[in-house]
Write an enzyme that holds these catalytic residues in place. Structure first.
Site, PDB file in Angstrom:
ATOM      1  N   MET A 242       7.550   7.003 -15.501  1.00 21.83           N
ATOM      2  CA  MET A 242       6.572   8.088 -15.604  1.00 21.83           C
ATOM      3  C   MET A 242       7.335   9.382 -15.363  1.00 21.83           C
ATOM      4  O   MET A 242       7.165  10.068 -14.334  1.00 21.83           O
ATOM      5  CB  MET A 242       5.451   7.856 -14.576  1.00 21.83           C
TER       6      MET A 242
ATOM      7  N   ASP B 123       7.758   1.380 -10.428  1.00 17.33           N
ATOM      8  CA  ASP B 123       7.159   2.631 -10.890  1.00 17.33           C
ATOM      9  C   ASP B 123       8.057   3.820 -10.575  1.00 17.33           C
ATOM     10  O   ASP B 123       8.162   4.233  -9.418  1.00 17.33           O
ATOM     11  CB  ASP B 123       5.796   2.830 -10.224  1.00 17.33           C
TER      12      ASP B 123
ATOM     13  N   HIS C  74       7.423  -5.157 -11.046  1.00 21.37           N
ATOM     14  CA  HIS C  74       7.097  -3.858 -11.638  1.00 21.37           C
ATOM     15  C   HIS C  74       7.618  -2.722 -10.756  1.00 21.37           C
ATOM     16  O   HIS C  74       7.319  -2.665  -9.559  1.00 21.37           O
ATOM     17  CB  HIS C  74       5.577  -3.759 -11.788  1.00 21.37           C
TER      18      HIS C  74
ATOM     19  N   MET D 177      -2.517   1.694 -19.710  1.00 16.83           N
ATOM     20  CA  MET D 177      -2.865   2.142 -18.355  1.00 16.83           C
ATOM     21  C   MET D 177      -4.379   2.161 -18.178  1.00 16.83           C
ATOM     22  O   MET D 177      -5.105   2.724 -19.008  1.00 16.83           O
ATOM     23  CB  MET D 177      -2.339   3.564 -18.105  1.00 16.83           C
TER      24      MET D 177
ATOM     25  N   HIS E 165       8.718   0.985 -15.225  1.00 15.46           N
ATOM     26  CA  HIS E 165       7.703   1.858 -15.831  1.00 15.46           C
ATOM     27  C   HIS E 165       8.079   3.305 -15.511  1.00 15.46           C
ATOM     28  O   HIS E 165       7.946   3.750 -14.370  1.00 15.46           O
ATOM     29  CB  HIS E 165       6.340   1.470 -15.237  1.00 15.46           C
TER      30      HIS E 165
ATOM     31  N   ASP F 154      -2.036  -2.083 -16.566  1.00  9.69           N
ATOM     32  CA  ASP F 154      -1.560  -1.537 -15.284  1.00  9.69           C
ATOM     33  C   ASP F 154      -2.571  -0.545 -14.714  1.00  9.69           C
ATOM     34  O   ASP F 154      -2.900   0.445 -15.365  1.00  9.69           O
ATOM     35  CB  ASP F 154      -0.210  -0.835 -15.540  1.00  9.69           C
TER      36      ASP F 154
ATOM     37  N   MET G 229       8.724   7.737 -10.831  1.00  8.61           N
ATOM     38  CA  MET G 229       7.959   8.983 -11.043  1.00  8.61           C
ATOM     39  C   MET G 229       8.819  10.191 -10.683  1.00  8.61           C
ATOM     40  O   MET G 229       9.617  10.124  -9.741  1.00  8.61           O
ATOM     41  CB  MET G 229       6.715   8.990 -10.155  1.00  8.61           C
TER      42      MET G 229
ATOM     43  N   SER H 110       3.554  -4.778  -8.346  1.00  9.46           N
ATOM     44  CA  SER H 110       4.116  -3.427  -8.288  1.00  9.46           C
ATOM     45  C   SER H 110       4.653  -3.138  -6.898  1.00  9.46           C
ATOM     46  O   SER H 110       3.905  -3.056  -5.921  1.00  9.46           O
ATOM     47  CB  SER H 110       3.057  -2.389  -8.668  1.00  9.46           C
TER      48      SER H 110
HETATM   49  C1  DX5 Z   1       0.295   3.911 -11.303  1.00 10.99           C
HETATM   50  C2  DX5 Z   1       1.362   2.860 -11.433  1.00 10.99           C
HETATM   51  C3  DX5 Z   1       0.846   1.487 -11.197  1.00 10.99           C
HETATM   52  C4  DX5 Z   1       0.371   1.261  -9.784  1.00 10.99           C
HETATM   53  C5  DX5 Z   1      -0.454   0.029  -9.716  1.00 10.99           C
HETATM   54  O1  DX5 Z   1       0.792   5.118 -11.712  1.00 10.99           O
HETATM   55  O2  DX5 Z   1       1.899   2.873 -12.740  1.00 10.99           O
HETATM   56  O3  DX5 Z   1       1.827   0.521 -11.547  1.00 10.99           O
HETATM   57  O4  DX5 Z   1       1.454   1.144  -8.888  1.00 10.99           O
HETATM   58  O5  DX5 Z   1      -1.055  -0.034  -8.463  1.00 10.99           O
HETATM   59  P1  DX5 Z   1      -2.535  -0.600  -8.302  1.00 10.99           P
HETATM   60  O6  DX5 Z   1      -2.507  -2.005  -8.833  1.00 10.99           O
HETATM   61  O7  DX5 Z   1      -2.749  -0.532  -6.823  1.00 10.99           O
HETATM   62  O8  DX5 Z   1      -3.459   0.279  -9.086  1.00 10.99           O
HETATM   63 ZN    ZN Z   2       3.149   1.113 -13.313  1.00 13.31          ZN
END
Ligand code: DX5
Ligand code: ZN
Length: 249
Positions: free
Chosen positions: A65, A32, A30, A167, A63, A205, A34, A6
């Site tokens: 969010m 993320d 990956h 998750m 991903h 994840d 948001m 990530s």
């Molecule tokens: C959380 C993200 C994850 C996160 C994972 O909202 O979707 O992908 O970045 O990070 P770690 O492995 O540090 O929990």
């Molecule tokens: Zn993620």
């Protein structure tokens, strides 16, 4: 095991270096995304994914969010997204979105899906259409579940899913502690796959580390592991990738 580092946990002042690290054995990268609405944090959008796409041939595992992720489908498709993963709980994915968004365990979420919990009202036709729309843009369709969401709520559309993202933390931040509860969701998804010869990949994840939580997720049936801190905040990230790659059920 497939491994998806990530980028959220990497040093963004050296994205090229973070990509080179991932290229030392990882399968996907990956990303993320948001929006500060679906989760209480902001990260980046399609331009960042496009920049990463210029740096690497690794499939970009995006991903989302965010609310209304389909509004951004063309932008992410053009940016080079390989896997476009949406949350079933988010507005615009399976209807208007679930009431009273739970953002963390402290805000009323549970460690895992409560067996007696009343299923949410999900518009399954709409959800199926969302997944088909993603595939129609040439990307793999990912469906993400928060830790307190039950697999049973989405089983009817699993044939339309390419990647099921379970998750093991409440989405929003990297570096949170792993929650045990969703292990039962992973195991149930693995059993569902086995019983029906289904093809989707089970991705996990949140809080994944090579030494403890990674092996437990693998044992439950994870086929792809996301790791942020578990890779980028380790003294030897390439070794951390190798350790995760070696995990088996
Ligand atoms: C959380 C993200 C994850 C996160 C994972 O909202 O979707 O992908 O970045 O990070 P770690 O492995 O540090 O929990
Ligand atoms: Zn993620």
């Amino acid at each position: 095991m497939l491994v998806s580092p990530s980028i959220l946990s990497a040093d963004w002042s050296d994205l090229a270096g973070a990509v080179r690290t991932a290229e030392q054995g990882a399968d996907w990268l990956h990303c993320d995304v948001m929006d500060g609405h679906f989760v209480p944090n902001l990260t980046f959008g399609a331009p960042m994914v496009a920049a990463l796409h210029r740096l690497t041939k690794l499939p970009l595992d995006v991903h989302l969010m965010i609310d209304q992720p389909l509004a951004f489908l063309p932008a992410f498709a053009e940016a080079g997204t390989a896997i476009f993963t949406v949350h079933v709980e988010a507005p615009g994915v399976a209807g208007p979105g679930w009431p009273a968004p739970v953002r963390s365990r402290g805000e009323g979420g549970t460690d895992g899906p409560a067996r007696e919990a009343k299923p949410h009202v999900i518009d399954l036709a709409r959800l199926r259409e969302t997944l088909a729309t993603i595939r129609a843009r040439g990307m793999r369709a990912g469906l993400a579940l928060r830790p307190d969401t039950q697999l049973a709520e989405v089983e009817a559309v699993l044939d339309a899913v390419d990647v099921l993202l379970v998750m093991t933390v409440y989405p929003g931040f990297s570096g949170q502690p792993f929650l045990d509860g969703p292990l039962q969701t992973i195991a149930r998804a693995a059993e569902w796959k086995r019983a029906r010869g289904a093809r989707f990949t089970i991705e996990v994840d949140g809080g994944i580390q090579g030494a403890d939580t990674g092996p437990r997720a693998a044992q439950a049936g994870a086929e792809a592991l996301v790791a942020g801190h578990g890779i980028y905040r380790q003294p030897d990230p390439a070794q951390a990738i190798r350790a995760l790659k070696e995990l088996r059920r």
